[in-house]
Scaffold this active site. Structure first.
Site, short mmCIF file in Angstrom:
data_model
loop_
_atom_site.label_atom_id
_atom_site.label_comp_id
_atom_site.label_asym_id
_atom_site.label_seq_id
_atom_site.Cartn_x
_atom_site.Cartn_y
_atom_site.Cartn_z
N GLY B 69 0.35 -1.05 0.10
CA GLY B 69 0.17 -0.02 0.05
C GLY B 69 0.89 1.43 -0.02
N CYS B 127 -1.44 2.91 -10.16
CA CYS B 127 -2.18 3.73 -9.00
C CYS B 127 -3.49 4.20 -9.11
CB CYS B 127 -1.90 4.66 -8.63
SG CYS B 127 0.28 4.84 -7.97
N GLY B 216 8.66 -11.94 -8.42
CA GLY B 216 9.77 -12.88 -8.94
C GLY B 216 9.69 -13.59 -10.17
N GLY B 243 11.15 -7.92 -13.36
CA GLY B 243 10.04 -9.23 -13.67
C GLY B 243 11.00 -10.34 -13.49
C1 LIG Z 1 7.67 -5.64 -2.50
C2 LIG Z 1 7.18 -4.93 -2.64
C3 LIG Z 1 7.16 -3.56 -3.46
C4 LIG Z 1 7.06 -2.78 -3.99
N1 LIG Z 1 6.75 -1.49 -4.47
C5 LIG Z 1 6.74 -0.66 -5.73
C6 LIG Z 1 6.71 0.58 -5.85
O1 LIG Z 1 6.44 1.29 -4.42
N2 LIG Z 1 6.54 1.16 -6.50
C7 LIG Z 1 6.16 0.41 -8.51
O2 LIG Z 1 6.52 1.16 -8.88
N3 LIG Z 1 6.81 -1.07 -7.92
C8 LIG Z 1 6.35 -1.84 -6.57
N4 LIG Z 1 6.89 -3.24 -6.86
C9 LIG Z 1 7.07 -3.68 -8.44
C10 LIG Z 1 8.41 -4.43 -8.33
O3 LIG Z 1 9.21 -2.42 -8.60
C11 LIG Z 1 8.88 -4.76 -9.62
O4 LIG Z 1 8.49 -4.60 -10.90
C12 LIG Z 1 8.15 -6.11 -9.27
O5 LIG Z 1 8.67 -6.80 -8.27
C13 LIG Z 1 8.83 -6.84 -10.50
O6 LIG Z 1 9.72 -7.18 -10.51
P1 LIG Z 1 10.64 -8.11 -9.41
O7 LIG Z 1 9.63 -9.62 -10.32
O8 LIG Z 1 12.08 -8.23 -9.74
O9 LIG Z 1 10.42 -7.85 -8.71
C14 LIG Z 1 7.46 -3.74 -5.76
C15 LIG Z 1 7.48 -5.17 -5.50
C16 LIG Z 1 7.96 -5.96 -4.65
C17 LIG Z 1 7.90 -7.37 -4.54
#
Ligand SMILES: Cc1cc2nc3c(=O)[nH]c(=O)nc-3n(C[C@H](O)[C@H](O)[C@H](O)COP(=O)(O)O)c2cc1C
Ligand SMILES: Cc1cc2nc3c(=O)[nH]c(=O)nc-3n(C[C@H](O)[C@H](O)[C@H](O)COP(=O)(O)OP(=O)(O)OC[C@H]3O[C@@H](n4cnc5c(N)ncnc54)[C@H](O)[C@@H]3O)c2cc1C
Ligand code: FES
Lengths: 303, 303
Positions: B69, B127, B216, B243
């Protein structure tokens, strides 16, 4: 639910604790080898050759293990309290629970694991000589062994209460007994007195100057309330669900009253796990009340 | 392996991901922050936000679900504490901004003009838009373009503006076209996918927020497909790919699909030194395949 106004006056007026200060040393990430494994009742005690991690650790801190190696489908770290350090070794007590802790508990001597730590804020120590009561629930008692030693070194008279559902879920009673007078309680009476740790805490809290507790959240709440009602400061090591353990994911928060008297969603990994027992708003864990800093922006209207 | 985020040069192609490294400070023991391409900050809004009540996460096969959030200090806190800390260390910040109205985004971009250490802006359009009954900006090509145009107009001309796209749309290419036509200098792909986990014991959703964002390695093929499709349609548009990146070979796949830089998100929870490790592994992987520079490999799989 208590009205926010009451909480504010409570928060500003009468807190017995200061927020626990951060640890002095930064954590390290190391691949370490299992050098000892010993089943203790329902748990498994693991010892690692981890000189850098162990050398930096202070009582109250924890470590975070990666589960299952580089290709593991379990990505999130498992946080485990530090039960002992010495001779370059790090000891933990693991309760096999879900898939990750079961994997950890199954590690055999010679196996290696990636560990990050020491993490989190240690137990703040009282004025030298302050008599202390340590309260451990289940494997939570393991986290108190180092603290008992540190308190003894500073001239504190230490008593401890260890409780669990049954005898096989008690932990670290021998280690604590070497440092403190220990009262043992079990829910089913299979070891020590039959009853809850709070029974013994209620009897002993009036004789001490500080209380420390580690165990399930319900127990922490009850112990903190008893201590606060008796005018004794308490420090609790909480157990919140953690994904990273290092402060970057924001999953592990709970409502905690800060030094300025305002409640924030504080990370239990970096701002805890040790909090002043009268600073954790146990009744509000898992909810968002209007007086939490930043609640207004979530669409919660002030009461 | 120097590269660029549109017109802003960066020393390396590996960045953190928004919300997965807080504001960088907690990673300092594990990675050299100024050697990273940039630290992508947790999305910031105009006001401090408490974030959602717990539970905020669930582990899933090769991934996790989160509903934080957008907990954060708000723009004032970011400007007072977090950005000066990063600037002092010579680290570059790609500041992620978020809001629920077009004007919020524009005001944030204005406040960030000329701020030391800020490399550029990532616009988190995943958002809810209060003016469209909560429909997510990223799912509506017109609303997404309105935000991006307002940010590009208000932002420091030296700051590249990257629009961060959601994979939860029927046609990601049409959103990509719309936001680049509106002035986005580059695209960040992808944000999390909406998911749900139900606890079989309580028989209720696990997360306090009911649904959450899936991230993940589990989402890597989806992310890679998005980067591929957009690079194919818009080969001149710079892409920051993310991603599920956990290794240098994962990062290489994104580069080959068309990304000129990558973000490492959830993998940091598993391995806090992952951004530095992925950088080293990617450099080795490119060299082993005979690429003289990163640029030569960008989009190479489309031949
Ligand atoms: C715990 C958590 C918090 C995240 N908070 C944000 C955020 O505040 N703003 C945003 O643009 N993406 C947010 N993301 C998305 C990540 O920046 C990213 O786009 C997404 O997790 C895919 O990459 P990954 O698989 O390497 O985590 C968040 C992801 C996670 C897991
Ligand atoms: C500071 C601290 C100290 C701890 N000390 C010990 C200890 O000494 N011995 C011990 O056996 N256990 C300890 N725990 C609890 C232990 O971390 C969890 O039981 C364990 O993470 C659960 O993993 P799992 O794979 O069995 O469960 P899963 O439910 O599969 O775990 C999934 C995810 O949720 C997280 N999670 C689930 N339950 C908990 C929980 N109760 N606490 C924290 N994270 C959780 C896990 O870390 C993981 O990221 C401690 C927790 C904390 C926060
Ligand atoms: S466990 Fe990630 S911030 Fe506390």
């Amino acid at each position: 639910m208590t009205a926010p106004a009451d909480r504010q006056s409570h928060a500003f007026g009468e807190l017995l604790t200061e927020p626990a200060p951060a640890a002095v040393q930064a954590p390290v990430q190391r691949v370490v080898e299992v050098v000892g494994r010993r089943p203790v009742g329902a748990y498994v005690e693991l010892t690692f050759a981890a000189p850098e991690t162990a050398g930096r650790a202070v009582p109250g801190q924890f470590v975070a293990f990666a589960i299952g190696g580089r290709e593991s489908a379990m990505l999130l770290r498992r946080s485990i309290a530090i039960a002992g350090t010495g001779d370059g070794r790090l000891t933990v007590v693991v309760a096999p629970h879900g898939p990750g802790s079961t994997w950890l508990a199954g590690l055999q001597p010679g196996a290696t694991v990636d560990v990050v730590g020491p993490l989190g804020r240690p137990f703040p120590l009282p004025e030298p000589g302050t008599p202390a009561l340590l309260v451990g629930g289940g494997y939570g008692a393991a986290a108190l062994v180092g603290l008992a030693g540190a308190l003894r070194e500073r001239g504190s008279d230490v008593s401890a209460v260890a409780g669990a559902a049954s005898a096989d879920r008690l932990c670290s009673v021998d280690e604590l007994s070497a440092l403190a007078g220990v009262t043992v309680l079990t829910d089913d009476g299979s070891a020590g007195r039959r009853g809850w740790v709070t029974d013994a805490v209620a009897e002993q809290v009036g004789r001490v100057g500080v209380v420390y507790a580690c165990g399930p959240m319900g127990m922490l709440r009850a112990v903190a309330e008893l201590a606060t009602a008796a005018g004794v400061p308490s420090y609790v090591a909480v157990e919140e669900s953690m994904a990273c353990g290092i402060g970057v994911c924001m999953t592990c928060v709970l409502p905690v009253v800060g030094a300025d008297g305002r409640t924030r969603f504080s990370r239990s990994c970096t701002e805890g796990p040790v909090f002043g027992g009268d600073r954790v708003r146990f009744a509000d864990v898992g909810t968002l009340t209007a007086d939490v800093v930043g609640a207004a922006a979530m669409g919660v209207l002030p009461a | 392996m120097g590269t660029a985020l549109a017109f802003a040069p960066i020393p390396g192609p590996v960045l953190t991901a928004s919300g997965c490294s807080a504001f960088g400070q907690e990673l300092e023991p594990f990675v050299d922050l100024d050697a990273l391409g940039a630290v992508v900050t947790k999305s910031v809004q105009l006001q401090p936000r408490s974030g959602r009540p717990t539970p905020r996460m669930a582990e899933t096969p090769s991934g996790m679900l989160n509903s934080i959030g957008l907990q954060g200090p708000g723009i004032d806190g970011l400007l007072a504490d977090e950005l000066p800390w990063l600037a002092q260390r010579g680290a570059r910040a790609l500041v992620s901004i978020a809001g629920t109205r077009v004007e919020h985004f524009a005001e944030l971009a204005t406040r960030l003009r000329g701020v030391p250490g800020v490399l550029g802006l990532e616009v988190n359009i995943s958002c809810p838009n209060v003016e469209s009954r909560g429909e997510v900006f990223a799912c509506d090509p017109v609303a997404a373009a309105d935000v991006v145009a307002a940010v590009r107009e208000a932002a420091d001309p030296a700051h590249p503006v990257f629009a961060k796209l959601s994979p939860d749309v029927t046609d990601i290419v049409s959103i990509a076209r719309s936001v680049t036509a509106a002035g986005a200098d580059g695209l960040s792909m992808i944000n999390t996918l909406l998911g749900l986990v139900i606890d079989p014991d309580t028989m209720r959703p696990v997360l306090g927020g009911v649904t959450g964002g899936l991230s993940g390695p589990a989402i890597r093929p989806v992310a890679l497909r998005c980067v591929w499709q957009v690079h194919q349609a818009l080969p001149e548009v710079p892409v920051l790919g993310m991603g599920g990146i956990r290794t240098g070979l994962d990062a290489l796949q994104f580069v080959l699909a068309g990304a000129s830089a990558v973000s490492v998100g959830t993998a940091v929870f598993n391995d806090p030194s992952a951004p530095a490790r992925v950088h080293a592994e990617l450099a080795d992987a490119l060299a082993a395949r005979g690429f003289a520079s990163l640029r030569d490999a960008v989009g190479y799989a489309h031949r």
